[in-house]
Write an enzyme that holds these catalytic residues in place. Structure first.
Site, PDB file in Angstrom:
ATOM      1  N   SER A   1       0.869  -1.174   0.000  1.00  0.00           N
ATOM      2  CA  SER A   1       0.000   0.000   0.000  1.00  0.00           C
ATOM      3  C   SER A   1       0.901   1.217   0.000  1.00  0.00           C
ATOM      4  CB  SER A   1      -0.869   0.001   1.263  1.00  0.00           C
ATOM      5  OG  SER A   1      -1.407   1.280   1.529  1.00  0.00           O
TER       6      SER A   1
ATOM      7  N   TYR B   1      -2.710   0.026  10.500  1.00  0.00           N
ATOM      8  CA  TYR B   1      -2.544  -0.358   9.093  1.00  0.00           C
ATOM      9  C   TYR B   1      -1.149  -0.006   8.593  1.00  0.00           C
ATOM     10  CZ  TYR B   1      -3.500  -0.760   4.090  1.00  0.00           C
ATOM     11  OH  TYR B   1      -3.470  -1.116   2.763  1.00  0.00           O
TER      12      TYR B   1
END
EC number: 1.3.1.87
Length: 270
Positions: free
Chosen positions: A143, A156
């Protein structure tokens, strides 16, 4: 004929979003595609849509036995595994340190790291023997949060930095037999959900963000679709196009790394 014709590709989370786009792309490339998918409804949809072109197995990416069960079916079907793509993950909807209760922070950490980090580790353990035998490759979805703050909350972001370290270590341990790399997309249209511990299991990323908000922060000034990110995976999976890359993280961030201080991009008036 594609380099990937008759290659055996195993993708996790193939029922929606980027995973589904990868299933579509690798089938188009002529590969024999299998996926491990948590949702029974998505498994049924994949089977109905792709028929004999997909081996869809219902299972949980945090369960080693589910990987083994899927691999048994893959090896029975194809006789080999050429590439594993660890793609299934969850997001924390930017849940911040200050605004997340301590008890929720702890349970959310365990749930998110179980999926985003332990899931990758278990998949590598399960797939390594077959990939060593085929001298294939592993690719893991990262990501923009693997490079920058603000692409998620601390849970995250930490999980994606951990995945980066895992990729490097696996690339070291499995060389020269297996190439291990990562691809880090930016925000896109998908069904990416959050941890149940944070009350986010029924909330998708597009309920927290809008296409306009995503496009506005990207120097390339567009709202990415999952299919926009499949190219790097195809390149990394191809033996002809990728003999030399291992331990590499491709930052597919639509230009986030070159955002200017004064303007998102200098060519907006071109």
């Amino acid at each position: 004929m594609s380099d990937l014709h008759n290659e055996s590709i195993f993708i996790t989370g193939g029922g929606s979003g980027l995973g589904l786009a990868l299933v579509e792309r690798f089938i188009e490339e002529g590969a024999q595609v299998a996926t491990l998918e948590l949702s029974a409804a998505k498994v049924a949809s994949l089977r109905q849509r792709f028929g004999e072109h997909i081996l869809a197995v219902e299972g949980n990416v945090t369960c080693y036995a589910d990987y083994q069960r899927a691999l048994d079916q893959i090896l029975t079907r194809s006789g080999k595994l050429d590439c594993f793509i660890g793609n299934a993950g969850i997001w924390d909807h930017n849940a911040s340190l200050v605004n997340t209760p301590a008890e929720t922070l702890e349970t959310g950490f365990h749930e998110l790291f179980n999926v985003n980090v332990l899931g990758y580790l278990l998949s590598a353990k399960a797939c390594a023997p077959a990939l060593i035998a085929s001298e294939g490759s592993m690719i893991f979805t990262l990501s923009n949060a693997a490079w920058y703050p603000g692409g998620g909350g601390p849970l995250y972001t930490a999980s994606k930095h951990a995945a980066t370290g895992l990729i490097r270590q696996l690339a070291y341990e499995l060389a020269p037999k297996v190439r291990v790399n990562g691809v880090g997309p930016c925000g896109m249209a998908s069904d990416l959900r959050g941890p149940q511990a944070l009350g986010q299991s029924e909330t998708s990323i597009m309920q927290s963000l809008t296409p306009e908000k995503i496009a506005a922060i990207l120097p390339l000034q567009f709202f990415p679709q999952p299919a926009d990110f499949t190219g790097p995976y195809v390149m990394l999976a191809s033996r002809r196009n990728n003999r030399a890359l291992s331990g590499v993280m491709i930052n597919a961030d639509a230009g986030l790394a070159i955002r200017g201080i004064r303007h998102v991009a200098a060519g907006l008036d071109l």
